[in-house]
Design a protein around this motif. Sequence first.
Motif, PDB file in Angstrom:
ATOM      1  N   PHE A 185      -6.369   0.851   5.967  1.00  0.00           N
ATOM      2  CA  PHE A 185      -4.831   1.104   6.631  1.00  0.00           C
ATOM      3  C   PHE A 185      -4.212  -0.467   6.614  1.00  0.00           C
ATOM      4  O   PHE A 185      -4.868  -1.150   7.347  1.00  0.00           O
ATOM      5  N   LEU A 186      -3.248  -0.641   5.778  1.00  0.00           N
ATOM      6  CA  LEU A 186      -2.634  -2.089   5.534  1.00  0.00           C
ATOM      7  C   LEU A 186      -1.174  -1.868   6.162  1.00  0.00           C
ATOM      8  O   LEU A 186      -0.603  -1.005   5.352  1.00  0.00           O
ATOM      9  N   SER A 187      -0.963  -2.433   6.970  1.00  0.00           N
ATOM     10  CA  SER A 187       0.561  -2.385   7.585  1.00  0.00           C
ATOM     11  C   SER A 187       1.284  -3.852   7.818  1.00  0.00           C
ATOM     12  O   SER A 187       0.662  -4.816   8.068  1.00  0.00           O
ATOM     13  N   GLN A 188       2.503  -4.131   7.172  1.00  0.00           N
ATOM     14  CA  GLN A 188       3.088  -5.127   7.576  1.00  0.00           C
ATOM     15  C   GLN A 188       3.630  -5.148   9.085  1.00  0.00           C
ATOM     16  O   GLN A 188       3.905  -6.099   9.654  1.00  0.00           O
ATOM     17  N   SER A 189       3.764  -3.957   9.656  1.00  0.00           N
ATOM     18  CA  SER A 189       4.210  -3.744  10.792  1.00  0.00           C
ATOM     19  C   SER A 189       3.078  -3.538  11.779  1.00  0.00           C
ATOM     20  O   SER A 189       2.200  -2.836  11.699  1.00  0.00           O
ATOM     21  N   ASP A 208      -1.630 -11.417   1.102  1.00  0.00           N
ATOM     22  CA  ASP A 208      -0.737 -10.414   0.937  1.00  0.00           C
ATOM     23  C   ASP A 208      -1.323  -9.085   0.396  1.00  0.00           C
ATOM     24  O   ASP A 208      -2.492  -8.921   0.320  1.00  0.00           O
ATOM     25  N   PHE A 209      -0.446  -8.404   0.211  1.00  0.00           N
ATOM     26  CA  PHE A 209      -1.033  -6.845  -0.242  1.00  0.00           C
ATOM     27  C   PHE A 209      -1.721  -6.911  -1.278  1.00  0.00           C
ATOM     28  O   PHE A 209      -2.679  -6.229  -1.388  1.00  0.00           O
ATOM     29  N   ASP A 222     -14.352  -1.969  -2.603  1.00  0.00           N
ATOM     30  CA  ASP A 222     -15.003  -2.194  -1.162  1.00  0.00           C
ATOM     31  C   ASP A 222     -15.750  -0.519  -1.121  1.00  0.00           C
ATOM     32  O   ASP A 222     -15.064   0.565  -1.174  1.00  0.00           O
ATOM     33  N   SER A 223     -17.089  -0.571  -1.003  1.00  0.00           N
ATOM     34  CA  SER A 223     -17.834   0.416  -1.189  1.00  0.00           C
ATOM     35  C   SER A 223     -17.489   1.334   0.277  1.00  0.00           C
ATOM     36  O   SER A 223     -17.993   2.474   0.126  1.00  0.00           O
ATOM     37  N   GLN A 224     -16.976   0.885   1.104  1.00  0.00           N
ATOM     38  CA  GLN A 224     -16.613   1.780   2.394  1.00  0.00           C
ATOM     39  C   GLN A 224     -15.195   2.342   2.467  1.00  0.00           C
ATOM     40  O   GLN A 224     -14.846   2.951   3.081  1.00  0.00           O
ATOM     41  N   THR A 225     -14.416   1.869   1.252  1.00  0.00           N
ATOM     42  CA  THR A 225     -13.027   2.634   1.302  1.00  0.00           C
ATOM     43  C   THR A 225     -13.207   3.499  -0.034  1.00  0.00           C
ATOM     44  O   THR A 225     -13.275   3.165  -1.109  1.00  0.00           O
ATOM     45  N   ARG A 226     -12.348   4.485   0.267  1.00  0.00           N
ATOM     46  CA  ARG A 226     -12.086   5.717  -0.815  1.00  0.00           C
ATOM     47  C   ARG A 226     -10.628   5.629  -0.863  1.00  0.00           C
ATOM     48  O   ARG A 226     -10.158   6.293  -2.072  1.00  0.00           O
ATOM     49  N   SER A 227      -9.926   5.316   0.036  1.00  0.00           N
ATOM     50  CA  SER A 227      -8.372   5.388   0.036  1.00  0.00           C
ATOM     51  C   SER A 227      -7.646   4.146   0.599  1.00  0.00           C
ATOM     52  O   SER A 227      -8.611   3.632   1.764  1.00  0.00           O
ATOM     53  N   ILE A 228      -6.554   3.555   0.032  1.00  0.00           N
ATOM     54  CA  ILE A 228      -5.793   2.610   0.645  1.00  0.00           C
ATOM     55  C   ILE A 228      -4.478   3.299   1.126  1.00  0.00           C
ATOM     56  O   ILE A 228      -3.818   3.821   0.150  1.00  0.00           O
ATOM     57  N   ILE A 229      -4.205   3.111   2.295  1.00  0.00           N
ATOM     58  CA  ILE A 229      -2.737   3.454   2.787  1.00  0.00           C
ATOM     59  C   ILE A 229      -1.846   2.257   3.235  1.00  0.00           C
ATOM     60  O   ILE A 229      -2.502   1.219   3.902  1.00  0.00           O
ATOM     61  N   ILE A 230      -0.675   2.043   2.586  1.00  0.00           N
ATOM     62  CA  ILE A 230       0.113   0.994   2.872  1.00  0.00           C
ATOM     63  C   ILE A 230       1.513   1.270   3.464  1.00  0.00           C
ATOM     64  O   ILE A 230       2.106   2.265   3.029  1.00  0.00           O
TER      65      ILE A 230
END
Length: 100
Positions: free
Chosen positions: A31-35, A66-67, A77-85
């Motif tokens: 989970f990547l968030s600017q806020s 940055d994003f 990344d082997s631990q990540t299957r989805s990225i939410i931004i």
Amino acid sequence: MGPNCLGTIRPSTELNASFARKGTKPGKIAFLSQSGALGTSVLDWAVSRDIGFSAFVSLGSMLDIDFGDLIDYFGVDSQTRSIIIYLESLGNTLRTQRNL
């Protein structure tokens, strides 16, 4: 990352380099968030529903990272299957490129 960021959490390594009161359990979502405020709300929501993350990253004003950097990193990344931004703005990068 830059000013106004909440920090970063990597649950699989028990790293909590953030201002968040709660951590989260390991999962497969980055989970990547600017806020930071929205990020804190998402963390609280995820904990209450037993949802885990491979990483939680709050970027703030994106001074150094940055994003694009994080999409490149978590994309392999082997631990990540989805990225939410959660994106508020693209920052100065596009504005600078247009002026070239």
